[in-house]
Write a protein that holds these residues in place. Structure first.
Motif, short mmCIF file in Angstrom:
data_model
loop_
_atom_site.label_atom_id
_atom_site.label_comp_id
_atom_site.label_asym_id
_atom_site.label_seq_id
_atom_site.Cartn_x
_atom_site.Cartn_y
_atom_site.Cartn_z
N HIS A 26 0.70 -1.22 0.05
CA HIS A 26 0.02 0.17 -0.20
C HIS A 26 0.93 1.16 0.08
O HIS A 26 0.65 2.19 -0.56
N ASP A 147 -1.56 -3.08 -8.74
CA ASP A 147 -2.39 -1.91 -8.48
C ASP A 147 -1.65 -0.83 -9.14
O ASP A 147 -2.63 -0.03 -9.51
N THR A 148 -0.48 -0.73 -9.31
CA THR A 148 0.19 0.60 -10.11
C THR A 148 0.98 0.39 -11.20
O THR A 148 1.20 1.46 -11.81
#
Length: 287
Positions: A26, A147-148
């Motif tokens: 995260h 995610d990125t």
């Protein structure tokens, strides 16, 4: 020590580390983005000076404490026990009752299972510790990239060097020459594919992080494993991409990050061996 004790202890350690990996997954991309923003601001101001201390709140893997993104509730220690806290809270924040993603316990369980496997296969040895560290890095990279679309140098480069060191110290069953050759061939092969695709289409088909991750896999498994790994990751990636397109779940731009499939192939190679992987892929095509 009992035959089940070492995997059980390693699995418990994996669960705890998996909780920390959730923080890494995260926060590390956010830390990178903040650093880029600071560098951009410094460049725009015509100075290389870092930000003045105290001008912004500390943000790293330890600070601030984990909080609910919806209401800001600070997560207490008893709400952060791997898997158990999620079950006790029924997957919801204790303050605002907003649903917590099931991915948090899944990352913890996955890391725990991989650590237990490493202990079962290699025991509490340098080899077992090396492959457990490899597994933790791979889990973090897979979810960060999904995610990125980022594969942070802070993980890929230490992973590459760790593979070379593990080979040099005979902690893994890969000769040093094969490890070094694998690292070089892994990087250069995807680098050449990247430029061939870009020259042919004018588009970038992958990022430099993929080169570094493939180089790291070459360091850990040797150059002989590169073909099985790239074949399996490409086949699985293509199947997932087709599935996402069929169900209209592709992201904006129609891309699918390649890193998670390299990670999946790398972990499969750790568990079953590169040659078994290659035979599986060949069997899929009836060869």
């Amino acid at each position: 020590m009992d035959i089940l004790a070492e995997p059980a202890i390693a699995g418990l350690v994996g669960l705890l580390l998996g909780s920390f990996l959730n923080v890494v997954i995260h926060r590390l991309p956010q830390m990178m983005e903040r650093q880029w923003a600071q560098e951009h601001a410094a460049f725009a101001a015509g100075t290389d000076a870092p930000p003045t201390p105290g001008t912004e709140a500390a943000f790293n893997l330890c600070t601030p404490r984990s909080r609910c993104p919806a209401c800001g509730h600070a997560v207490q220690w008893y709400e952060n026990i791997p898997v158990l806290s999620y079950l006790f809270l029924r997957g919801r924040c204790s303050a605002c009752k907003v649903r917590i993603s099931a991915r948090y316990p899944l990352v913890e369980i996955l890391t725990g299972v991989l650590f237990a496997f490493c202990a079962h296969r290699w025991g509490f040895t340098a080899t077992g510790l090396a492959w457990a560290g490899f597994s933790a890095a791979m889990v973090a990279l897979a979810f960060i990239d999904w995610d990125t679309t980022l594969l942070p140098d802070d993980i890929t480069l230490p992973l590459l060097w760790a593979g070379l060191i593990a080979s040099a110290m005979h902690w893994i069953d890969v000769p040093l020459l094969a490890s070094v050759t694998g690292a070089a061939a892994g990087y250069l092969s995807l680098w050449l594919v990247y430029w061939a695709f870009k020259l042919a289409t004018g588009k970038e088909g992958m990022g430099y992080g993929d080169f570094k991750l493939f180089a790291a896999l070459g360091a850990w498994f040797g150059w002989q494993a590169l073909v099985p790994i790239i074949l399996m990751s490409s086949v699985i990636g293509a199947l997932v991409g087709i599935g996402l397109k069929v169900f209209n779940n592709l992201r904006e731009g129609g891309y699918v990050p390649f890193g998670p499939f390299l990670v999946g192939a790398g972990l499969t190679a750790m568990v079953f061996g590169p040659q078994a992987m290659l035979q599986t892929v060949l069997n899929l095509f009836g060869l």
